[in-house]
Design a protein around this motif. Structure first.
Motif, PDB file in Angstrom:
ATOM      1  N   ASN A 269       0.817  -1.208   0.000  1.00  0.00           N
ATOM      2  CA  ASN A 269       0.000   0.000   0.000  1.00  0.00           C
ATOM      3  C   ASN A 269       0.854   1.264   0.000  1.00  0.00           C
ATOM      4  OD1 ASN A 269      -2.495   1.463   0.163  1.00  0.00           O
ATOM      5  ND2 ASN A 269      -2.044   1.812   2.322  1.00  0.00           N
TER       6      ASN A 269
ATOM      7  N   PHE B 191       1.077   1.998  -6.549  1.00  0.00           N
ATOM      8  CA  PHE B 191      -0.344   1.908  -6.246  1.00  0.00           C
ATOM      9  C   PHE B 191      -1.031   3.263  -6.142  1.00  0.00           C
ATOM     10  CE2 PHE B 191       1.343  -2.188  -5.326  1.00  0.00           C
ATOM     11  CZ  PHE B 191       0.370  -3.024  -5.842  1.00  0.00           C
ATOM     12  N   SER B 192      -0.300   4.328  -6.340  1.00  0.00           N
ATOM     13  CA  SER B 192      -0.906   5.662  -6.302  1.00  0.00           C
ATOM     14  C   SER B 192      -2.060   5.819  -7.295  1.00  0.00           C
ATOM     15  CB  SER B 192       0.150   6.739  -6.537  1.00  0.00           C
ATOM     16  OG  SER B 192       1.041   6.779  -5.441  1.00  0.00           O
TER      17      SER B 192
ATOM     18  N   ARG C  87      -5.465   4.403  -5.868  1.00  0.00           N
ATOM     19  CA  ARG C  87      -6.029   4.865  -4.597  1.00  0.00           C
ATOM     20  C   ARG C  87      -7.439   5.461  -4.700  1.00  0.00           C
ATOM     21  NH1 ARG C  87      -1.970   3.589  -1.744  1.00  0.00           N
ATOM     22  NH2 ARG C  87       0.146   4.159  -2.300  1.00  0.00           N
ATOM     23  N   LYS C  88      -7.783   6.048  -5.815  1.00  0.00           N
ATOM     24  CA  LYS C  88      -9.111   6.661  -5.960  1.00  0.00           C
ATOM     25  C   LYS C  88     -10.156   5.680  -6.490  1.00  0.00           C
ATOM     26  CE  LYS C  88      -7.473  11.328  -6.259  1.00  0.00           C
ATOM     27  NZ  LYS C  88      -7.455  12.602  -6.923  1.00  0.00           N
TER      28      LYS C  88
ATOM     29  N   TYR D 169     -10.048  -0.560  -5.050  1.00  0.00           N
ATOM     30  CA  TYR D 169      -8.886  -0.466  -4.172  1.00  0.00           C
ATOM     31  C   TYR D 169      -9.313  -0.017  -2.773  1.00  0.00           C
ATOM     32  CZ  TYR D 169      -4.080   0.215  -2.696  1.00  0.00           C
ATOM     33  OH  TYR D 169      -2.874   0.113  -2.043  1.00  0.00           O
ATOM     34  N   GLN D 170     -10.236   0.918  -2.714  1.00  0.00           N
ATOM     35  CA  GLN D 170     -10.734   1.376  -1.417  1.00  0.00           C
ATOM     36  C   GLN D 170     -11.432   0.244  -0.667  1.00  0.00           C
ATOM     37  OE1 GLN D 170     -13.019   4.917  -2.253  1.00  0.00           O
ATOM     38  NE2 GLN D 170     -11.209   6.038  -2.933  1.00  0.00           N
TER      39      GLN D 170
ATOM     40  N   LEU E  57      -8.792  -1.940   0.811  1.00  0.00           N
ATOM     41  CA  LEU E  57      -8.254  -1.339   2.031  1.00  0.00           C
ATOM     42  C   LEU E  57      -9.215  -1.534   3.212  1.00  0.00           C
ATOM     43  CD1 LEU E  57      -6.754   2.013   0.679  1.00  0.00           C
ATOM     44  CD2 LEU E  57      -5.508  -0.044   1.365  1.00  0.00           C
TER      45      LEU E  57
ATOM     46  N   VAL F  92      -9.289   4.720   4.564  1.00  0.00           N
ATOM     47  CA  VAL F  92      -9.458   5.185   3.191  1.00  0.00           C
ATOM     48  C   VAL F  92      -9.533   6.694   3.233  1.00  0.00           C
ATOM     49  CG1 VAL F  92     -10.937   5.167   1.156  1.00  0.00           C
ATOM     50  CG2 VAL F  92     -10.632   3.078   2.504  1.00  0.00           C
TER      51      VAL F  92
ATOM     52  N   ASN G  31     -10.004  12.085  -0.954  1.00  0.00           N
ATOM     53  CA  ASN G  31      -9.440  13.343  -1.459  1.00  0.00           C
ATOM     54  C   ASN G  31     -10.292  13.878  -2.562  1.00  0.00           C
ATOM     55  OD1 ASN G  31      -7.464  12.751   0.323  1.00  0.00           O
ATOM     56  ND2 ASN G  31      -5.862  12.434  -1.174  1.00  0.00           N
TER      57      ASN G  31
END
Length: 129
Positions: free
Chosen positions: A101, A106-107, A110-111, A115-116, A119, A126, A129
């Motif tokens: 992570n 993995f950037s 993230r949105k 993926y969320q 997590l 989570v 942003n």
């Protein structure tokens, strides 16, 4: 003491590999790991090949990499989302999930809701942003 020196050298080699890898100095990066013909060495080769776009070489190197977290990272470098999520969801170690992570590969994920959800399933926060 000899074992400690070997261990220290291996850690330093990993750090220097990552340093050169993220600067796109791939051949220089691999030089630090040639001494260790382990799964990690082939994982790093696969990362380099994936970053270069050498698909065939990437898959050949992956034949020597059994660990799910390493495969997830390689497929993230290839931008193959289905395979990345397949291996992420096979991971069960919180320590390994934490490591993955935190990686820049993995950037871009993230949105994404998938993926969320990954997590959340593993009790990670989570960030919205």
């Amino acid at each position: 003491m000899e074992g400690f020196k070997e261990f220290s050298y291996k850690i330093l080699s990993w750090v220097l590999f990552d340093y050169h890898f993220y600067k796109n100095e791939f051949e220089k990066a691999l030089e630090y790991l040639k001494k260790f013909k382990t799964n990690e060495y082939y994982y790093c080769k696969a990362r380099v090949y994936a970053k270069k776009g050498a698909i065939k070489n990437t898959y050949e190197a992956l034949n020597y990499v059994p660990e799910y977290q390493y495969k997830a990272v390689v497929f993230a470098n290839l931008k193959e989302k289905d395979s990345t999520y397949y291996y992420l969801n096979k991971m069960t170690s919180i320590g390994r999930i934490t490591t993955v992570n935190g990686m820049p590969e993995f950037s871009p994920f993230r949105k994404e809701l998938i993926y969320q959800a990954f997590l959340k399933k593993n009790y990670f926060p989570v960030l919205n942003n």
